[in-house]
Structure formats: C-alpha cells, structure tokens
Scaffold this motif. Structure first.
Motif, PDB file in Angstrom:
ATOM      1  N   THR A 147       0.825  -1.212   0.000  1.00  0.00           N
ATOM      2  CA  THR A 147       0.000   0.000   0.000  1.00  0.00           C
ATOM      3  C   THR A 147       0.860   1.262   0.000  1.00  0.00           C
ATOM      4  O   THR A 147       0.324   2.356  -0.183  1.00  0.00           O
ATOM      5  CB  THR A 147      -0.920   0.029   1.232  1.00  0.00           C
ATOM      6  OG1 THR A 147      -0.114  -0.024   2.426  1.00  0.00           O
ATOM      7  CG2 THR A 147      -1.883  -1.159   1.223  1.00  0.00           C
ATOM      8  N   ASP A 148       2.170   1.114   0.188  1.00  0.00           N
ATOM      9  CA  ASP A 148       3.047   2.282   0.315  1.00  0.00           C
ATOM     10  C   ASP A 148       4.446   1.921  -0.188  1.00  0.00           C
ATOM     11  O   ASP A 148       5.007   0.897   0.215  1.00  0.00           O
ATOM     12  CB  ASP A 148       3.108   2.698   1.790  1.00  0.00           C
ATOM     13  CG  ASP A 148       3.848   4.004   2.011  1.00  0.00           C
ATOM     14  OD1 ASP A 148       4.829   4.261   1.293  1.00  0.00           O
ATOM     15  OD2 ASP A 148       3.461   4.773   2.914  1.00  0.00           O
ATOM     16  N   ILE A 149       4.989   2.756  -1.091  1.00  0.00           N
ATOM     17  CA  ILE A 149       6.345   2.502  -1.606  1.00  0.00           C
ATOM     18  C   ILE A 149       7.270   3.680  -1.286  1.00  0.00           C
ATOM     19  O   ILE A 149       8.211   3.960  -2.028  1.00  0.00           O
ATOM     20  CB  ILE A 149       6.333   2.224  -3.116  1.00  0.00           C
ATOM     21  CG1 ILE A 149       5.608   3.354  -3.879  1.00  0.00           C
ATOM     22  CG2 ILE A 149       5.702   0.884  -3.412  1.00  0.00           C
ATOM     23  CD1 ILE A 149       5.745   3.269  -5.391  1.00  0.00           C
ATOM     24  N   ASN A 164      -0.400  -4.801  -6.826  1.00  0.00           N
ATOM     25  CA  ASN A 164      -0.417  -4.446  -5.415  1.00  0.00           C
ATOM     26  C   ASN A 164      -1.666  -3.602  -5.145  1.00  0.00           C
ATOM     27  O   ASN A 164      -2.618  -3.660  -5.920  1.00  0.00           O
ATOM     28  CB  ASN A 164       0.870  -3.691  -5.056  1.00  0.00           C
ATOM     29  CG  ASN A 164       2.067  -4.625  -4.963  1.00  0.00           C
ATOM     30  OD1 ASN A 164       2.153  -5.461  -4.057  1.00  0.00           O
ATOM     31  ND2 ASN A 164       3.011  -4.497  -5.900  1.00  0.00           N
ATOM     32  N   LEU A 216      -1.516  -0.111  -4.557  1.00  0.00           N
ATOM     33  CA  LEU A 216      -0.941   1.230  -4.508  1.00  0.00           C
ATOM     34  C   LEU A 216      -1.905   2.287  -5.054  1.00  0.00           C
ATOM     35  O   LEU A 216      -2.569   2.075  -6.062  1.00  0.00           O
ATOM     36  CB  LEU A 216       0.356   1.268  -5.303  1.00  0.00           C
ATOM     37  CG  LEU A 216       1.456   0.321  -4.817  1.00  0.00           C
ATOM     38  CD1 LEU A 216       2.632   0.334  -5.776  1.00  0.00           C
ATOM     39  CD2 LEU A 216       1.906   0.688  -3.401  1.00  0.00           C
ATOM     40  N   LEU A 268       2.119   7.052  -6.477  1.00  0.00           N
ATOM     41  CA  LEU A 268       3.420   6.732  -7.078  1.00  0.00           C
ATOM     42  C   LEU A 268       4.439   7.844  -6.873  1.00  0.00           C
ATOM     43  O   LEU A 268       5.526   7.788  -7.458  1.00  0.00           O
ATOM     44  CB  LEU A 268       3.255   6.481  -8.585  1.00  0.00           C
ATOM     45  CG  LEU A 268       2.408   5.285  -9.015  1.00  0.00           C
ATOM     46  CD1 LEU A 268       2.428   5.161 -10.532  1.00  0.00           C
ATOM     47  CD2 LEU A 268       2.916   3.998  -8.376  1.00  0.00           C
ATOM     48  N   ASN A 306      -2.952  -2.019  -9.930  1.00  0.00           N
ATOM     49  CA  ASN A 306      -3.003  -1.378  -8.624  1.00  0.00           C
ATOM     50  C   ASN A 306      -4.324  -0.630  -8.486  1.00  0.00           C
ATOM     51  O   ASN A 306      -5.298  -0.954  -9.166  1.00  0.00           O
ATOM     52  CB  ASN A 306      -1.795  -0.446  -8.455  1.00  0.00           C
ATOM     53  CG  ASN A 306      -0.536  -1.210  -8.101  1.00  0.00           C
ATOM     54  OD1 ASN A 306      -0.358  -1.641  -6.972  1.00  0.00           O
ATOM     55  ND2 ASN A 306       0.351  -1.383  -9.088  1.00  0.00           N
TER      56      ASN A 306
END
Length: 292
Positions: free
Chosen positions: A82-84, A101, A103, A106, A123
């Motif tokens: 949920t977080d990159i 995923n 997400l 970005l 996503n």
C-alpha cells in the motif's frame, strides 16, 4: 534484460490471439477487483520494507559516475503493498515492477531520475501523473482506475500502456514534451472521442474496446502505421485524411454493421486511395477497392 520483454505485445498481426487474450485478461482483472472490493475493509497498511527490497533487487551495474555499483532492477509485484515511500532512497533504480499491489500513490518514483522502465499494472491508481523523468522509455499502468491522461511528460517515453482503465477523454498529452512516444495503448477504457491524440510521432495506436462512434482529431498523425479500432461502434470513417500517409494497418473488426458499410465506402469512393494511400490491410484481410 530487454525493455520490451515484460510489456504487452504490441504487434498488430495477431488479431485473434489478441482478442482472446483481451477477454481472458479482462475477466481475470475483473475477478481480482471484485475480490479486492469485497475484502477492502480488511486491508491493513503494508509498506515496502528493507527485507522486501533485499528480496526484490537484482542486476548489479555501475552507477552514473562509473565509480560505484548499485542494484538497478526491482521486482516487488503481488506483495499487497500500500506504500512505496522507501523507494525514494533507491535513486539508482532503472527497472521497477510494482504491479499487482494496492498502490494509490506513485510519488516516491519522482526521486528515481534514472528510471528507464516502469510496470505498475493492477493497482488502485487514479492517475499516472509523475514528475518529468528524463530517461523513462517504457511505462505501463494497465488495469488501474485511472480517469485521465494528465501529468505524462517524459521526453524519452516511447511506449505508454494505459489499457483497462476508466479514461473517458484524452487530455494533457503534449506533443512538444512527448517527443519520442511511438506506441500508445488505450484499449478497454471508456473513450467516446479520439480528440486529444495529436502526437505526430505516434506509429501504433490501440483504441479497441472503447465507446467510439467516429474518428476525429487524427488527421495529422502522418507517421501512424497501425490503428486498432475494433470492438467500438464506429459509424463513419470521415475523420481520415490524406495526411495519414503512413497508415498500413486498420483494424475495425467485430464492429457494428454500420462499421462495415463505412469501411466499404472509405475503400470504394474515388478518392479512397488518397485518404488512406498505403493502407494494406483491414484486420487480417487485404484491402479491396470497390464502389459503394
């Protein structure tokens, strides 16, 4: 690694296989989305971690100054991420696969100024907007929830995949900035118009499975060689012009009956060869010229 290996096959001469793959992919992604929607209340925050990075990193290369080495490829697909945010610190990454995923943001990718190849399919993205990435050449955002085409301005971008989203109108694609874009994939959206696609460098344009009734705004695509319009509701081809001098492949198959009448007329009118001068195939069939 070849930049094209993991993207969609953009070759236009596999019509039947392409159609079958479209249907299969669409069904799979719709099933996945239903499962996600059904269980969305149970989702918890799941950020990218250092351990995941260690597992996903590969391809050791020299950095820009040639004095050090860094891993430049990352694959972290199907991790329920949920977080990159962590990616902002891996500035040497060139190939990133964050597909499948959860997400929605970005923005950490804005720090990856050496990025060449991005795959963010499957996503929950509502936008493909990023800062201008000077070296990005291939970007895929297929099967998200993207509703517009704003904020895409990468000067070396050659292939852009926005298949299977919710785009109704194309806006913000600036030909002065997208000077390298030759392949644009917009299949399976909700497009009602072909306006906004004035990209003179474009060679391959995929607009199948939309809600189009006519062709407009494509008059100056002088480098366009293949145009996919199948599974729309095309009623007239009056939007074609003699400026489309490179067009060789036009796919109108599986359209409404009106499509076929329009197709016959554009091939049969006296100036048909001027309108589409080097057209060789309509779908898988060679072009035949006859009177309406």
């Amino acid at each position: 690694m070849s930049d094209e290996e993991d993207l969609e096959d953009f070759e236009p001469d596999q019509e039947d296989l392409e159609r079958e793959d479209d249907e299969k992919e669409t069904e799979e992604w719709e099933d996945d989305r239903k499962e996600e929607e059904g269980g969305s209340e149970e989702w918890i925050l799941n950020p990218l971690t250092e351990d995941m990075m260690k597992e996903g990193l590969s391809l050791l290369c020299k950095t820009g100054n040639g004095l050090a080495h860094a891993y430049v490829k990352l694959e972290v697909k199907e991790r329920d991420l949920t977080d990159i945010s962590l990616l902002r610190y891996y500035i040497h990454l060139r190939y990133v696969d964050i597909s499948e995923n959860h997400l929605t943001d970005l923005s950490p990718l804005n720090h990856l100024t050496h990025l060449l190849w991005l795959k963010a399919d499957g996503n929950r993205l509502r936008s493909a907007q990023l800062n201008e990435l000077p070296y990005l050449q291939i970007a895929s955002f297929a099967y998200n929830q993207i509703t517009d085409t704003e904020g895409i301005s990468h000067p070396l971008l050659g292939i852009l995949n926005l298949k299977g989203n919710q785009i109704q109108t194309v806006t913000g694609l600036d030909p002065q900035k997208l000077i390298s874009l030759h392949t644009l994939e917009l299949r399976g959206n909700q497009l009602e118009s072909t306006m906004g696609l004035n990209l003179p460098k474009l060679k391959n344009l995929f607009l199948a499975q939309n809600m189009l009734r006519k062709v407009e705004g494509l008059e100056y695509l002088s480098n366009l060689t293949s145009l996919h319009l199948r599974d729309n509701q095309i009623e007239t081809l009056s939007g074609f012009s003699k400026e489309m001098k490179s067009l060789q492949y036009l796919n109108l198959s599986y359209g409404e009956p009106a499509t076929y009448q329009a197709l016959y007329c554009v091939s049969g009118i006296p100036n048909g060869t001027q309108m589409v001068p080097v057209l060789e195939r309509l779908g898988l069939a060679p072009v035949l010229f006859f009177w309406c």
